[in-house]
Design a protein around this motif. Sequence first.
Motif, short mmCIF file in Angstrom:
data_model
loop_
_atom_site.label_atom_id
_atom_site.label_comp_id
_atom_site.label_asym_id
_atom_site.label_seq_id
_atom_site.Cartn_x
_atom_site.Cartn_y
_atom_site.Cartn_z
N LEU A 73 0.83 -1.20 0.00
CA LEU A 73 0.00 0.00 0.00
C LEU A 73 0.87 1.25 0.00
CD1 LEU A 73 -2.93 0.93 0.08
CD2 LEU A 73 -2.83 0.83 2.57
N GLU A 74 1.93 1.22 0.78
CA GLU A 74 2.84 2.37 0.84
C GLU A 74 3.49 2.64 -0.51
OE1 GLU A 74 6.86 3.79 3.21
OE2 GLU A 74 5.56 2.32 4.13
N GLN A 75 3.89 1.60 -1.22
CA GLN A 75 4.47 1.78 -2.54
C GLN A 75 3.45 2.40 -3.50
OE1 GLN A 75 5.62 -2.33 -3.10
NE2 GLN A 75 7.80 -1.80 -3.02
N GLY A 76 2.20 1.97 -3.38
CA GLY A 76 1.14 2.55 -4.22
C GLY A 76 0.96 4.03 -3.95
N PHE A 77 0.97 4.40 -2.66
CA PHE A 77 0.84 5.82 -2.31
C PHE A 77 2.03 6.61 -2.84
CE2 PHE A 77 -1.75 4.56 1.65
CZ PHE A 77 -2.93 4.63 0.93
N ASN A 78 3.22 6.03 -2.76
CA ASN A 78 4.42 6.72 -3.26
C ASN A 78 4.32 6.96 -4.77
OD1 ASN A 78 5.70 6.98 -0.79
ND2 ASN A 78 6.80 5.05 -1.00
N ILE A 79 3.79 5.99 -5.49
CA ILE A 79 3.63 6.15 -6.94
C ILE A 79 2.67 7.30 -7.24
CG2 ILE A 79 2.65 5.07 -9.02
CD1 ILE A 79 3.82 2.40 -7.93
N VAL A 80 1.54 7.34 -6.53
CA VAL A 80 0.56 8.41 -6.73
C VAL A 80 1.17 9.76 -6.36
CG1 VAL A 80 -1.65 9.33 -5.94
CG2 VAL A 80 -1.43 6.90 -6.46
N ASP A 81 1.84 9.82 -5.21
CA ASP A 81 2.47 11.08 -4.78
C ASP A 81 3.49 11.56 -5.79
OD1 ASP A 81 0.96 11.10 -2.48
OD2 ASP A 81 2.56 10.32 -1.19
N ASN A 82 4.31 10.65 -6.31
CA ASN A 82 5.32 11.02 -7.30
C ASN A 82 4.69 11.53 -8.59
OD1 ASN A 82 7.43 10.37 -5.56
ND2 ASN A 82 7.68 8.31 -6.39
N ALA A 83 3.60 10.90 -9.01
CA ALA A 83 2.91 11.34 -10.23
C ALA A 83 2.33 12.74 -10.04
CB ALA A 83 1.81 10.34 -10.59
N LEU A 84 1.71 12.98 -8.88
CA LEU A 84 1.15 14.30 -8.60
C LEU A 84 2.25 15.36 -8.53
CD1 LEU A 84 -1.54 13.38 -5.94
CD2 LEU A 84 -1.94 14.16 -8.28
N ASN A 85 3.34 15.03 -7.85
CA ASN A 85 4.45 15.98 -7.75
C ASN A 85 5.04 16.29 -9.12
OD1 ASN A 85 4.26 16.28 -4.97
ND2 ASN A 85 5.66 14.60 -4.56
N LEU A 86 5.16 15.27 -9.96
CA LEU A 86 5.70 15.47 -11.30
C LEU A 86 4.79 16.38 -12.12
CD1 LEU A 86 7.82 14.78 -13.46
CD2 LEU A 86 6.44 12.76 -14.00
N ALA A 87 3.48 16.13 -12.04
CA ALA A 87 2.53 16.95 -12.80
C ALA A 87 2.55 18.40 -12.32
CB ALA A 87 1.12 16.38 -12.67
N VAL A 88 2.55 18.61 -11.01
CA VAL A 88 2.57 19.97 -10.47
C VAL A 88 3.89 20.65 -10.83
CG1 VAL A 88 2.61 21.33 -8.34
CG2 VAL A 88 0.91 19.54 -8.64
N SER A 89 4.97 19.94 -10.71
CA SER A 89 6.28 20.50 -11.04
C SER A 89 6.34 20.92 -12.51
CB SER A 89 7.37 19.48 -10.74
OG SER A 89 8.63 19.95 -11.12
N ASP A 90 5.81 20.08 -13.39
CA ASP A 90 5.81 20.41 -14.82
C ASP A 90 4.97 21.66 -15.09
OD1 ASP A 90 6.43 19.96 -17.57
OD2 ASP A 90 4.46 19.03 -17.84
N LEU A 91 3.81 21.75 -14.47
CA LEU A 91 2.96 22.93 -14.66
C LEU A 91 3.64 24.18 -14.10
CD1 LEU A 91 -0.50 21.34 -13.84
CD2 LEU A 91 0.27 22.17 -16.07
N GLU A 92 4.30 24.06 -12.96
CA GLU A 92 5.02 25.20 -12.39
C GLU A 92 6.14 25.67 -13.31
OE1 GLU A 92 5.24 25.46 -7.72
OE2 GLU A 92 5.86 23.47 -8.41
N GLN A 93 6.86 24.71 -13.90
CA GLN A 93 7.95 25.07 -14.82
C GLN A 93 7.42 25.79 -16.05
OE1 GLN A 93 10.12 21.47 -15.65
NE2 GLN A 93 11.02 21.39 -13.60
N ARG A 94 6.18 25.56 -16.37
CA ARG A 94 5.56 26.22 -17.52
C ARG A 94 4.89 27.53 -17.14
NH1 ARG A 94 4.55 22.08 -21.80
NH2 ARG A 94 5.57 20.21 -21.04
N GLY A 95 5.07 27.93 -15.85
CA GLY A 95 4.59 29.24 -15.43
C GLY A 95 3.32 29.27 -14.61
N MET A 96 2.75 28.12 -14.32
CA MET A 96 1.51 28.11 -13.55
C MET A 96 1.84 28.11 -12.06
SD MET A 96 -1.65 25.36 -13.67
CE MET A 96 -2.18 25.81 -15.31
N PRO A 97 1.19 28.94 -11.27
CA PRO A 97 1.40 28.92 -9.82
C PRO A 97 0.98 27.56 -9.24
CG PRO A 97 0.30 30.93 -10.45
CD PRO A 97 0.31 30.05 -11.66
N LYS A 98 1.63 27.16 -8.15
CA LYS A 98 1.40 25.85 -7.56
C LYS A 98 -0.07 25.60 -7.22
CE LYS A 98 3.83 22.82 -4.47
NZ LYS A 98 4.96 22.74 -3.55
#
Length: 78
Positions: free
Chosen positions: A3-28
């Motif tokens: 279960l913890e590995q599953g949560f880590n995968i979801v957290d990493n995906a969300l962080n990656l998406a937010v990071s990509d949007l921030e790099q493109r100029g969108m506020p967090k």
Amino acid sequence: MSLEQGFNIVDNALNLAVSDLEQRGMPKDEAYIALLIRLRNVISPDVVKVADLLNDDVELNAAINKDSGIDERISAQY
């Protein structure tokens, strides 16, 4: 997979998406809002209803989010 590995995968995906949007100029905060809106439109309405019901369960939220400060936010709500 644990279960913890599953949560880590979801957290990493969300962080990656937010990071990509921030790099493109969108506020967090706007990036998180955009992700939530998009998820609600690509997931079936029945799954969204179940997620909403589960989200209202304080104990479940505390168990799933125990490392993200959810306990403090829950305490603040009551």
